[in-house]
Design a protein around this motif. Structure first.
Motif, PDB file in Angstrom:
ATOM      1  N   THR A 104       0.834  -1.208   0.000  1.00  9.73           N
ATOM      2  CA  THR A 104       0.000   0.000   0.000  1.00  9.73           C
ATOM      3  C   THR A 104       0.865   1.253   0.000  1.00  9.73           C
ATOM      4  O   THR A 104       0.583   2.216  -0.720  1.00  9.73           O
ATOM      5  CB  THR A 104      -0.933   0.011   1.226  1.00  9.73           C
ATOM      6  OG1 THR A 104      -1.766  -1.146   1.192  1.00  9.73           O
ATOM      7  CG2 THR A 104      -1.807   1.257   1.229  1.00  9.73           C
ATOM      8  N   VAL A 162      -8.261   0.515  -0.823  1.00  7.75           N
ATOM      9  CA  VAL A 162      -7.992   0.101   0.550  1.00  7.75           C
ATOM     10  C   VAL A 162      -8.773   1.055   1.441  1.00  7.75           C
ATOM     11  O   VAL A 162      -9.073   2.178   1.037  1.00  7.75           O
ATOM     12  CB  VAL A 162      -6.475   0.165   0.856  1.00  7.75           C
ATOM     13  CG1 VAL A 162      -6.192  -0.148   2.308  1.00  7.75           C
ATOM     14  CG2 VAL A 162      -5.715  -0.809  -0.038  1.00  7.75           C
ATOM     15  N   SER A 163      -9.111   0.627   2.639  1.00 11.80           N
ATOM     16  CA  SER A 163      -9.930   1.462   3.513  1.00 11.80           C
ATOM     17  C   SER A 163      -9.267   2.809   3.775  1.00 11.80           C
ATOM     18  O   SER A 163      -8.036   2.927   3.792  1.00 11.80           O
ATOM     19  CB  SER A 163     -10.185   0.748   4.843  1.00 11.80           C
ATOM     20  OG  SER A 163      -9.004   0.708   5.621  1.00 11.80           O
ATOM     21  N   GLN A 192      -9.125   4.413   6.503  1.00 11.61           N
ATOM     22  CA  GLN A 192      -8.358   4.361   7.750  1.00 11.61           C
ATOM     23  C   GLN A 192      -6.950   3.811   7.502  1.00 11.61           C
ATOM     24  O   GLN A 192      -5.965   4.324   8.041  1.00 11.61           O
ATOM     25  CB  GLN A 192      -9.091   3.493   8.774  1.00 11.61           C
ATOM     26  CG  GLN A 192      -8.412   3.451  10.136  1.00 11.61           C
ATOM     27  CD  GLN A 192      -9.197   2.626  11.140  1.00 11.61           C
ATOM     28  OE1 GLN A 192     -10.229   2.041  10.806  1.00 11.61           O
ATOM     29  NE2 GLN A 192      -8.717   2.566  12.372  1.00 11.61           N
ATOM     30  N   ALA A 193      -6.851   2.780   6.654  1.00 11.36           N
ATOM     31  CA  ALA A 193      -5.543   2.188   6.358  1.00 11.36           C
ATOM     32  C   ALA A 193      -4.673   3.167   5.572  1.00 11.36           C
ATOM     33  O   ALA A 193      -3.478   3.316   5.853  1.00 11.36           O
ATOM     34  CB  ALA A 193      -5.720   0.891   5.573  1.00 11.36           C
ATOM     35  N   LYS A 217      -3.358   5.848   7.836  1.00 10.31           N
ATOM     36  CA  LYS A 217      -2.281   5.321   8.685  1.00 10.31           C
ATOM     37  C   LYS A 217      -0.946   5.342   7.941  1.00 10.31           C
ATOM     38  O   LYS A 217       0.082   5.755   8.487  1.00 10.31           O
ATOM     39  CB  LYS A 217      -2.630   3.894   9.117  1.00 10.31           C
ATOM     40  CG  LYS A 217      -1.555   3.216   9.950  1.00 10.31           C
ATOM     41  CD  LYS A 217      -1.962   1.787  10.298  1.00 10.31           C
ATOM     42  CE  LYS A 217      -0.848   1.070  11.049  1.00 10.31           C
ATOM     43  NZ  LYS A 217      -1.223  -0.340  11.364  1.00 10.31           N
ATOM     44  N   HIS A 218      -0.960   4.930   6.670  1.00  9.64           N
ATOM     45  CA  HIS A 218       0.274   4.919   5.886  1.00  9.64           C
ATOM     46  C   HIS A 218       0.733   6.342   5.552  1.00  9.64           C
ATOM     47  O   HIS A 218       1.940   6.615   5.514  1.00  9.64           O
ATOM     48  CB  HIS A 218       0.073   4.115   4.606  1.00  9.64           C
ATOM     49  CG  HIS A 218      -0.047   2.643   4.841  1.00  9.64           C
ATOM     50  ND1 HIS A 218       0.953   1.890   5.421  1.00  9.64           N
ATOM     51  CD2 HIS A 218      -1.066   1.774   4.583  1.00  9.64           C
ATOM     52  CE1 HIS A 218       0.570   0.622   5.500  1.00  9.64           C
ATOM     53  NE2 HIS A 218      -0.649   0.531   5.008  1.00  9.64           N
TER      54      HIS A 218
END
Length: 228
Positions: free
Chosen positions: A18, A42-43, A45-46, A49-50
């Motif tokens: 990701t 991808v979500s 939230q994910a 985070k990245h």
């Protein structure tokens, strides 16, 4: 500012698929959270985070773009200029390594600010001098080469910075002119490619489109029969 090599593990940064996709997209143009979420699938939230992971390490930075017509502002992310500079310099080192390993360079690429053939002749002439003269001449020769190499390195660094500024200007200009992210990326790639690379890029695009059309056609035949 990009952190030093001692404080960041580039392999850890690139170990996640990701994060690699995020950097691939941001390498071509800035993007906001929802856009990255849609493209990478991808979500949110994910993705966030990245993005925080990359921003904490100074690899990317963010800026706010005001909304139009009462729409809320958007937070865009882009790769930090210092990272782009390191990437360009690393690419240059790899290119030079390839030349040393047997690659072929044009006369202009080899000459830069000094003619290697002329310098080689000078060294051969020094080799014919007597011992004391040779030692003095070699000292002057090596110092002269070192000075030339420093000038070339400084010029290359400055030109690389200008290239990054030009690419950033290209991204901003394309974002002002075109609404479609796919159109912007295609034109950005065209800006960064030479004529041969651009022809190959469009050839691959046409070939991929042909394969897609053929695949759809075959699927339609399976559904509607040979008469379709």
């Amino acid at each position: 500012m990009f952190m030093s090599d001692s404080s960041i593990d580039i392999f850890d940064v690139l170990s996640n698929e990701t994060r690699r996709r995020i950097l691939e997209i941001l390498a071509e143009e800035p993007a906001y959270l929802n856009q990255l979420t849609r493209e990478i699938r991808v979500s949110q939230q994910a993705i966030l985070k990245h993005l925080e992971y990359l921003q904490e390490r100074g690899i990317i930075k963010s800026f706010i773009v005001r909304g139009e017509g009462g729409t809320p502002p958007k937070k865009y992310y882009e790769i930090d200029d210092s990272v782009l500079l390191l990437s360009e310099l690393a690419k240059s080192l790899l290119d030079r390594s390839a030349l040393r390993d047997g690659g072929v360079a044009s006369e202009g690429e080899l000459k830069l600010q000094v003619d290697p053939s002329s310098e080689k002749r000078k060294l051969e002439e020094i080799g014919s001098l007597d011992t004391e003269q040779r030692i003095r001449a070699l000292r002057e020769y090596v110092c002269s080469l070192e000075d030339t190499l420093e000038r070339i390195s400084a010029a290359y660094y400055a030109l690389t910075q200008l290239k990054i500024q030009a690419l950033n200007m290209a991204r901003r200009t394309l974002r002002e002119k075109f609404e479609s992210a796919e159109d912007r990326r295609m034109l950005y790639r065209a800006i960064t490619m030479d004529d041969d690379e651009l022809r190959e890029y469009f050839r691959e695009m046409i070939e991929n489109q042909r394969e897609w059309v053929q695949r759809v056609f075959n699927e339609m035949k399976e559904i509607f029969g040979e008469e379709y």
